[in-house]
Each structure stands twice: as C-alpha cells, then as structure tokens.
Design an enzyme around this catalytic site. Sequence first.
Site, PDB file in Angstrom:
ATOM      1  N   LYS A  11      38.162 -10.175  -0.615  1.00  0.00           N
ATOM      2  CA  LYS A  11      37.251 -10.787   0.364  1.00  0.00           C
ATOM      3  C   LYS A  11      38.083 -11.452   1.475  1.00  0.00           C
ATOM      4  CE  LYS A  11      33.783 -10.959  -3.208  1.00  0.00           C
ATOM      5  NZ  LYS A  11      32.601 -11.576  -3.790  1.00  0.00           N
ATOM      6  N   HIS A  95      28.904  -3.684   0.489  1.00  0.00           N
ATOM      7  CA  HIS A  95      28.954  -4.893  -0.344  1.00  0.00           C
ATOM      8  C   HIS A  95      27.787  -5.801   0.042  1.00  0.00           C
ATOM      9  CE1 HIS A  95      30.263  -8.615  -2.164  1.00  0.00           C
ATOM     10  NE2 HIS A  95      31.089  -7.896  -2.905  1.00  0.00           N
ATOM     11  N   GLU A  97      27.608  -8.844   0.501  1.00  0.00           N
ATOM     12  CA  GLU A  97      27.950  -9.828   1.546  1.00  0.00           C
ATOM     13  C   GLU A  97      27.872  -9.191   2.933  1.00  0.00           C
ATOM     14  OE1 GLU A  97      31.652 -10.996  -0.245  1.00  0.00           O
ATOM     15  OE2 GLU A  97      30.531 -11.899  -1.905  1.00  0.00           O
ATOM     16  N   GLY A 173      30.062 -14.233  -7.902  1.00  0.00           N
ATOM     17  CA  GLY A 173      30.649 -15.536  -7.604  1.00  0.00           C
ATOM     18  C   GLY A 173      29.895 -16.700  -8.224  1.00  0.00           C
ATOM     19  N   SER A 213      31.266 -11.574 -11.480  1.00  0.00           N
ATOM     20  CA  SER A 213      31.886 -12.481 -12.437  1.00  0.00           C
ATOM     21  C   SER A 213      32.609 -11.756 -13.589  1.00  0.00           C
ATOM     22  CB  SER A 213      30.852 -13.482 -12.974  1.00  0.00           C
ATOM     23  OG  SER A 213      30.308 -14.233 -11.897  1.00  0.00           O
TER      24      SER A 213
HETATM   25  O1  LIG Z   1      33.308  -7.456  -4.984  1.00  0.00           O
HETATM   26  C1  LIG Z   1      33.303  -8.239  -5.921  1.00  0.00           C
HETATM   27  C2  LIG Z   1      32.117  -8.947  -6.273  1.00  0.00           C
HETATM   28  O2  LIG Z   1      31.461  -9.476  -5.183  1.00  0.00           O
HETATM   29  C3  LIG Z   1      32.229  -9.860  -7.443  1.00  0.00           C
HETATM   30  O3  LIG Z   1      32.783 -11.104  -7.120  1.00  0.00           O
HETATM   31  P1  LIG Z   1      33.116 -12.128  -8.315  1.00  0.00           P
HETATM   32  O4  LIG Z   1      33.966 -11.365  -9.296  1.00  0.00           O
HETATM   33  O5  LIG Z   1      33.829 -13.258  -7.657  1.00  0.00           O
HETATM   34  O6  LIG Z   1      31.788 -12.499  -8.917  1.00  0.00           O
END
Ligand SMILES: O=C[C@H](O)COP(=O)(O)O
Length: 251
Positions: A11, A95, A97, A173, A213
């Site tokens: 990210k 994604h 986001e 997240g 997660s």
């Molecule tokens: O691209 C990855 C995901 O958005 C998962 O993020 P995370 O492992 O921090 O929950």
Amino acid sequence: MRTPIIAGNWKLHMNPAQTAEFVKNVKDKLPDSNKVESVIAAPAVDLDALIKASEGSNLSVAAENCYFEDEGAFTGETSPKVLKEMGVKYCIIGHSERRDYFHETDEDINKKAKAIFRNGLLPIICCGESLETREAGKEEEFVVAQIKKALDGLTSEQVSSLVIAYEPIWAIGTGKTATSDQAEEMCKTIRESIAKLYNEETAENVRIQYGGSVKPANVKELMAKPNIDGGLVGGASLEVESFLSLVNYQD
Ligand SMILES: O=C[C@H](O)COP(=O)(O)O
C-alpha cells in the site's frame, strides 16, 4: 497443479531505501518459486528499487495499480507498458481501496485487465463485498458479478494465467479475518463461476487468493483449504520476519 502465491501489498508504505533493505533481508530466505511464489507489490515510486534489489532472487515484483492506456495526456497515471519494460510481473487491480477512495468502476478494472495483458503483465484482480452486502446475504451474487465484469472479453488462456484475490472489505486492516470456511466458500464460488463462464480447465488453473488480516498465525489454516491458493497480505507483509513466515508457511 496450481503453485501457491503469497503476495505482500505494501500500500502507501516504504521508501526506496527501506525497500532495498527489506529485500536484502529476505532475498536468500524465500521458498523455491515452484513451491510457493513470493510477491511484493510496492508503490510505483519504489518499484525501481524493488526490481534492482530482488534481481537473481525468487521474488516476483508487482505494481499496486496502473492505468488502462499505455501513454498520453493522463497526468499522474502509471503506464502498464513502462511497468513491463521495468521488469514488473504482476499488477494488482480493483483493490477495494482503489474502488472506494478513487472511485474505480468494474469497467475501469476490465479495461486495466486488458491493458495489463496487452503489455505482457499479469493482473491480480481483487473482489470482495462490504459488511452490509454480507449481512444482506448477497455476497456471492455481488462477488460473482464483480468477477464477470472484470473478466469480460478475456480469453480462457488469459484467465488461466491470472490471479484473483478475494478480499471481504470488512476483513481488511481490521484484524477481523473471515473464517477459513467463509474464505473457502467464496473462493469455491468464484472458481465455479469461472467454470461456468469459461470451462473446467480454466477454473482449475486460475489461482485464487484470500486477503484480509492474513498473518503468520492464520496462514496455514487458510492455505489448507482446497480453493485457496494464496494470500494477499497488507499489514503483515511490512515486517521482514512476518513476511518470511508467511511465504515459508509450508515449513
Ligand atoms: O491487499 C491487502 C489487503 O487489503 C489486506 O490488508 P490487511 O492484510 O492489512 O488486512
């Protein structure tokens, strides 16, 4: 036989110096790439450092996004053509986001998938439902519709080679992982939908990741499921030890 694929999605974290340091610390400890494919997706400004640092290692490089045009007057965008020239292998698209904060539509994602293939890269296509959609019991139809639109016009050969990442938005997240059964159920549904859209062979070939997660503590249980071929990992991919535990989950 599908090769498992564990991808870190950094990210908007890390700078080029931190990227080089991270790769220096993991590059000799990665699994054999025909056992588990290890991938890092980094911000566009870190990709050059990531590619240079990972040369000669088992690490594959991914971009986190790209545009659907190769060049032109598109201020601030990233060219898939240049990503290929740089040595990038995968590009994440769709994604949640990007969909939420940057208003990307299924149509944009489909155009990006085509641009990625046109340039010899491979897409990691994200899909996943909100908590509201799950609570309404509509998660399967929602995710299948996302997949159908993202893949529109792609050949079975292309679909066989791409990666799908199922990421329920409520698990990203938040520390709230979908149970391994919930994750398996959706990954199975996605595979069945590809069998219907294409054929059994294509569905058997496509790799499907779970994301949301994923951590060293739950990766084994998730990866034991027959339709989960990998993880797309945010937070837990930012620390060297944690990333190494994830990619070496078979040890
Ligand atoms: O691209 C990855 C995901 O958005 C998962 O993020 P995370 O492992 O921090 O929950």
